[in-house]
Design a protein around this motif. Structure first.
Motif, mmCIF file in Angstrom:
data_model
loop_
_atom_site.group_PDB
_atom_site.id
_atom_site.type_symbol
_atom_site.label_atom_id
_atom_site.label_comp_id
_atom_site.label_asym_id
_atom_site.label_seq_id
_atom_site.Cartn_x
_atom_site.Cartn_y
_atom_site.Cartn_z
ATOM 1 N N SER C 201 0.848 -1.202 0.000
ATOM 2 C CA SER C 201 0.000 0.000 0.000
ATOM 3 C C SER C 201 0.881 1.248 0.000
ATOM 4 O O SER C 201 2.076 1.155 0.265
ATOM 5 C CB SER C 201 -0.902 0.005 1.235
ATOM 6 N N VAL C 202 0.297 2.396 -0.298
ATOM 7 C CA VAL C 202 1.062 3.650 -0.338
ATOM 8 C C VAL C 202 0.377 4.787 0.403
ATOM 9 O O VAL C 202 -0.834 4.790 0.570
ATOM 10 C CB VAL C 202 1.282 4.166 -1.786
ATOM 11 N N GLY C 203 1.202 5.763 0.782
ATOM 12 C CA GLY C 203 0.697 6.972 1.426
ATOM 13 C C GLY C 203 0.643 8.133 0.455
ATOM 14 O O GLY C 203 0.827 7.955 -0.752
ATOM 15 N N VAL C 289 -1.797 17.542 4.895
ATOM 16 C CA VAL C 289 -1.630 16.426 5.827
ATOM 17 C C VAL C 289 -0.881 15.287 5.155
ATOM 18 O O VAL C 289 -1.057 15.009 3.960
ATOM 19 C CB VAL C 289 -2.982 15.888 6.356
ATOM 20 N N ALA C 290 -0.046 14.637 5.955
ATOM 21 C CA ALA C 290 0.672 13.452 5.495
ATOM 22 C C ALA C 290 -0.171 12.228 5.835
ATOM 23 O O ALA C 290 -0.555 12.037 6.990
ATOM 24 C CB ALA C 290 2.021 13.351 6.205
ATOM 25 N N VAL C 291 -0.461 11.432 4.802
ATOM 26 C CA VAL C 291 -1.287 10.240 4.986
ATOM 27 C C VAL C 291 -0.384 9.009 4.907
ATOM 28 O O VAL C 291 0.348 8.830 3.935
ATOM 29 C CB VAL C 291 -2.361 10.172 3.882
ATOM 30 N N LYS C 292 -0.440 8.187 5.919
ATOM 31 C CA LYS C 292 0.412 6.991 5.926
ATOM 32 C C LYS C 292 -0.175 5.927 5.007
ATOM 33 O O LYS C 292 -1.372 5.963 4.689
ATOM 34 C CB LYS C 292 0.575 6.450 7.348
ATOM 35 N N PRO C 293 0.654 4.989 4.556
ATOM 36 C CA PRO C 293 0.106 3.884 3.762
ATOM 37 C C PRO C 293 -0.817 3.032 4.628
ATOM 38 O O PRO C 293 -0.588 2.883 5.826
ATOM 39 C CB PRO C 293 1.354 3.100 3.354
ATOM 40 N N ILE C 294 -1.865 2.520 4.024
ATOM 41 C CA ILE C 294 -2.818 1.677 4.767
ATOM 42 C C ILE C 294 -2.091 0.459 5.339
ATOM 43 O O ILE C 294 -1.335 -0.198 4.628
ATOM 44 C CB ILE C 294 -3.959 1.263 3.811
ATOM 45 N N ARG C 318 -11.245 -6.945 2.519
ATOM 46 C CA ARG C 318 -11.620 -5.981 1.508
ATOM 47 C C ARG C 318 -10.957 -4.644 1.782
ATOM 48 O O ARG C 318 -11.564 -3.734 2.326
ATOM 49 C CB ARG C 318 -13.142 -5.869 1.495
ATOM 50 N N HIS C 319 -9.703 -4.493 1.449
ATOM 51 C CA HIS C 319 -8.972 -3.284 1.811
ATOM 52 C C HIS C 319 -8.522 -2.472 0.609
ATOM 53 O O HIS C 319 -8.205 -3.003 -0.439
ATOM 54 C CB HIS C 319 -7.775 -3.648 2.680
ATOM 55 N N ASP C 320 -8.454 -1.184 0.817
ATOM 56 C CA ASP C 320 -7.922 -0.278 -0.195
ATOM 57 C C ASP C 320 -6.392 -0.359 -0.185
ATOM 58 O O ASP C 320 -5.787 -0.750 0.814
ATOM 59 C CB ASP C 320 -8.313 1.170 0.126
ATOM 60 N N ALA C 321 -5.781 0.055 -1.298
ATOM 61 C CA ALA C 321 -4.315 0.112 -1.348
ATOM 62 C C ALA C 321 -3.799 1.462 -0.862
ATOM 63 O O ALA C 321 -2.615 1.631 -0.616
ATOM 64 C CB ALA C 321 -3.835 -0.157 -2.761
ATOM 65 N N SER C 322 -4.693 2.424 -0.739
ATOM 66 C CA SER C 322 -4.300 3.729 -0.202
ATOM 67 C C SER C 322 -5.502 4.375 0.470
ATOM 68 O O SER C 322 -6.644 4.184 0.053
ATOM 69 C CB SER C 322 -3.796 4.640 -1.327
ATOM 70 N N ALA C 323 -5.241 5.110 1.521
ATOM 71 C CA ALA C 323 -6.324 5.834 2.193
ATOM 72 C C ALA C 323 -6.830 6.951 1.282
ATOM 73 O O ALA C 323 -7.941 7.448 1.433
ATOM 74 C CB ALA C 323 -5.825 6.401 3.508
ATOM 75 N N LEU D 254 5.952 2.752 1.664
ATOM 76 C CA LEU D 254 5.023 1.651 1.404
ATOM 77 C C LEU D 254 4.497 1.137 2.743
ATOM 78 O O LEU D 254 5.169 1.286 3.782
ATOM 79 C CB LEU D 254 5.758 0.509 0.691
ATOM 80 N N GLY D 255 3.365 0.499 2.705
ATOM 81 C CA GLY D 255 2.818 -0.083 3.930
ATOM 82 C C GLY D 255 3.810 -1.038 4.580
ATOM 83 O O GLY D 255 3.975 -1.050 5.806
#
Lengths: 362, 362, 362, 362
Positions: C201-203, C289-294, C318-323, D254-255
């Motif tokens: 995942s990515v931020g 805002v800095a969003v962390k990877p999920i 069922r998860h997203d790859a990014s918030a 990355l996560g």
């Protein structure tokens, strides 16, 4: 402008109108791990449900509570607990005729003057029906207090001039008026019938006693336990006065009469009502509230329209002849909310002190 | 555990102990631009200063207030206003003998049980002296209310069983007891002397009236104006009961008697005490409080030591025989604080409504 | 222990768990008279609904909002507004395997350690799904702000290392990532696909701009407007950093570079981000805002069980790859809540001042 | 309109202006029984006192603190603790020339636009001098945290572009800039001199680390520990950005890189900065703040008068060239206030749970 939240740590917010889709409460700050089921809350709600006594409103509301959040596998999780009661028997049309009028003794005028508009369906949020949410929230507080052995009783000691002559707690739930004196209860019922027949209503006095309350609840100087109780109880629509312990009688007493002397076994008397300098002293907490007669009466009264035209009004609809007994569980709920909140406040403090919970035993 | 703050928008925090270095208050939220000088606050403080009436404490405190912040070039700036009153005549040694005892009717025991230690010098923060900070803060609220034409009166209507027979506001400041009935005032003075001679004390009743209050102050459902007044007044140490309008008398009235009928000129009566459904209706706001007799009496009483040994006590020291008249300006101050706070709350709302401030003229 | 309420005057309390019966919000303090319909709120909710972009969770939640109180005849009444979104596609069983494990980067462990128990169904209240209630409440704030001509934009400026090179507001709603640069948006989409393919995942970074904000919002010294924005935004689960105006870049600037010079037409630059000394200056308010990877990734990671046994975990479900993009409307909502609250605060004050709302015109 | 109070249970209200009679703080909610002396608080105050480093203001303020209430026989009593610092070296006349001007980067304009008037003496309450009260209050929080073995460190990691290359905590108090890298500290000093010589100023970055914090502090969902820290730190005048753990760097991770894997001994990394889902996880709490360059520079800048006439300004007076190092103890104090508050919140909860304070040992 907000004003629908009560409590600092055990924090209750209520919502809903008499004839809107639903009423309810969120409790933010209830500790985790308490067993809680809808049926437990329902039991308390059933105590304020209309349709039982002769003087009561014929509106048929089952008042079924649903828990929408904060409970998992039968226990509180520490998350906000949301309680909802859907309105089923709302008949807003019955209020169409009151749309343009101010009912004497009601908030119709003040809501309109303050907000510029109002939900005229049965008083909207100013309706006594609002208290259903308080009772639901109070049931959660009850659960918390039980885990500490704290019990709150509420009962009718006066109605329409008839006064209870004794405090027999065992009969409170054996009569529809929650009166601790069965003989007085009978006279009160008669008084209600009599008044109702004339299209009028009556007031009364409710007493609330909390037992098993540890010493140390309440905060100097503004958040005194008695100050918080006064606010909690006075916030109930029909309440016009609150007293603690000796209350107004204290105004006529001498210091030597009013002071509760102390002996190694405890206090000799309880004029203080269990609270000294705003902090519980381990004795029973005693409050009384004056309940005004219900303003919705079918006797004709003078009033004005929203445009200030004079007119006369007879309030029909589905109204009780007295806020008693329905207000009794509401008073009980409010005292529970105060105690639950202050218990949590004191628990935070307690880890720094050698807390003397029950200085004279329990 | 905090509890020394009052108000949401006009927010007062008080501090200080009876025999510590100082007492005082911070007001956070006072609007800018109000003219404010120390002398203005001093005037209010002087009203509760001891040493004037026969039954009063001989402690000599000039109670001079200093403004430490929030005022610039004679005007409030919108910043926190800090008021300090330094203790000058503190004689903590006089209390050495009480260090190990619980005085009946005092918070000595509850403070110790709650906190594990206590400032025994004259009751520390539980002393009536704490109220000097409320009066100082109340003076700032007074200034704010004046700009809206709101006036708060407070006066003694009962003392030691003697009741005022009239409300002649013009004489309130013409007698030491703040009684609106000079004849009653004389009898009250006699009553105090009599009781004091016996080493005892008496209670009484104070009435507070607010005039010129616009309609629309107060919030549903918990922050009702009457609920806030009840808390404010009950938070004063000696108060054991609060009532609004008809108050406890409402419990014995019929709906048709209690309801205030409405005509185009206004309300025909004022049993509501100026508040309907928790919101001011433009009429006079009327509250009454029951004041208990001062617990410090020189009559001998039973009590225990902090280690539960039974003993007997006569409280000497510099004590009043009644909390009246000193409590009168305190009640007045507390009502002012409530009104100032709710006025600011309503002003925020007002820009969204067609606010009917004085529905029947002022 | 409560912590689910935000705001002083425009006060929002949210509730609900990812796989409980419902989520929602109560807004206490919304002014009366604002037109409000479910469809208006729905529009905002639809912006954060999953199932649109390639990297998004396949959970199918229609997220239909119902208004349970506070609205009458299409207008707010000043009473608490209750918004409820019922969970429809809850599949708690999918989480059975996670019951005994702590997912890295999740609150599983901290909830258990704090509360002694936890609702393990999809993270319970710590789930990103909690933000649906924020967006619903934010829609009500939006309505209030609109009446003042205040507009809040939020958009993605970085994702997985790809940065937007321009701010073309007209394309924000023309790409699934709410990116103001269509070319960058394409690269971001590719980056998501790439990362998702690896089970990772990515931020990213979200920027929020508020336009038309009058000067004067914000309070000294703790409730500064930027402090409130920082809290509001940092309270979103995935956010790890907040900056205002020049933000962290300011740390490397000289005073002469950072200061925004003032000319009669306004500020020459906006390094302040529209806020000086905690109070809005009439310029655009800018936050990032800095969003962390999920943290839920299907790549294998080390973890422990609730009993501290080491184990390895691949988070399916069922998860997203990014918030991002779902967090974008959430940031927008939080900024709206802050502005609505401070607008109401300022309105209370404004009646005492000659408020210079738009010192340089609007 | 109030905004000078911070905290729910450990509640601090500050007051005072740069050139008024005094500054100070009240702490309402400090537990009883903590040893507290003026000298202990003084030690913290001395750390932010001007006149030590080359780039610092020549204003000579001894900043002696006096305790006015809440302490008895060397211990806190649970009553409000009032701390006062009298201004000694106030020279308001030095600011006469700035009375009619807006200094770029300052709150001069926003205060005037908001309040309609302003205390122009040295910025009044918007002055950095306000923070002396925060440090005093933070010293009381420090005492409380010490009793739990919690320690808060703060130090400079960047200034004017120079970055610390290591974290040697043992040298923090061995250089005037509180830098954990002596070599970097020297370069920073040079940078300050250089910039000061040009009449300019510089910004920097401060890092704050809290050690020994038990798991479980922080509340879902708005009062998350990181959200509270963000507010606390952003409320400091010169701060433009706040980040927790990996902070803005997380946006590019990355996560699988960002997630802190868990092994039986604890977390393998600490990108979370010791907080998961808003609740402390027992690891070190790490925050960083971006400090803007001080706006008062003697370089000439464009500005306008209060009447919007364009003019040019050189700010003379007694100003530092960087908010660092003086802001370092302020950041430290703010983090202490947050932790003290949330520790008390958690203690209230703890009696209902099997609290895992230090899940991996301490």
């Amino acid at each position: 402008m907000p004003g629908n939240t009560f409590g600092l740590l055990f924090r209750v917010t209520t919502f809903g109108e008499s004839h809107g889709p639903a009423l309810g409460a969120i409790i933010d700050g209830c500790p985790p791990g308490l067993p809680l089921e809808e049926s437990y809350i329902q039991e308390e709600l059933d105590k304020r449900r209309p349709g039982k006594a002769p003087g009561e409103s014929p509106r048929k509301e089952p008042d079924r509570v649903s828990i929408l959040s904060g409970v998992f596998e039968g226990k509180t999780t520490g998350m906000p607990i949301t309680l909802v009661i859907y309105n089923k028997d709302a008949k807003p049309s019955a209020y169409e005729t009151l749309k343009e009028l101010f009912r004497p003794g009601h908030g119709d005028c003040t809501y309109l003057w303050k907000y510029g508009l109002r939900d005229w369906r049965g008083g909207g949020r100013s309706s006594g029906r609002e208290t259903v949410a308080r009772v639901a929230a109070g049931a959660v507080a009850k659960k918390l207090l039980e885990s500490w052995g704290i019990e709150v009783l509420a009962y009718t000691i006066a109605l329409g001039g008839v006064r209870a002559q004794k405090r027999d707690y065992s009969v409170i739930y054996k009569n529809r008026l929650f009166c601790p004196d069965l003989q007085a209860a009978e006279k009160m019922e008669e008084r209600i019938k009599e008044v109702r027949a004339k299209g009028d209503s009556v007031g009364g006095i409710v007493e609330i006693v909390a037992r098993g309350v540890p010493a140390g609840l309440g905060e100097p100087v503004f958040d005194k336990l008695d100050a918080e109780l006064a606010k909690a109880l006075m916030s109930i629509g029909a309440v016009k006065g609150v007293e603690i312990g000796a209350g107004f009688a204290a105004a006529e007493m001498l210091g030597s009469e009013h002071n509760d002397e102390i002996i190694p076994e405890g206090f000799k008397t309880n004029n203080a009502g269990g609270i000294l300098a705003g902090i519980s002293n381990g004795d029973e907490i005693i409050c009384r509230v004056a309940v005004k007669p219900i303003p919705s009466i079918s006797k004709e009264q003078e009033t004005i329209t929203v445009r200030k035209t004079p007119t006369r009004i007879k309030v029909g609809g589905r109204h009780d002849a007295s806020a008693i007994p329905r207000i009794v569980p509401v008073c009980q709920a409010m005292v529970r909310l105060v105690l639950a909140d202050h218990l949590l406040r004191q628990l935070s403090l307690a880890s720094f002190t050698k807390w003397k919970k029950y200085p004279f035993g329990k």
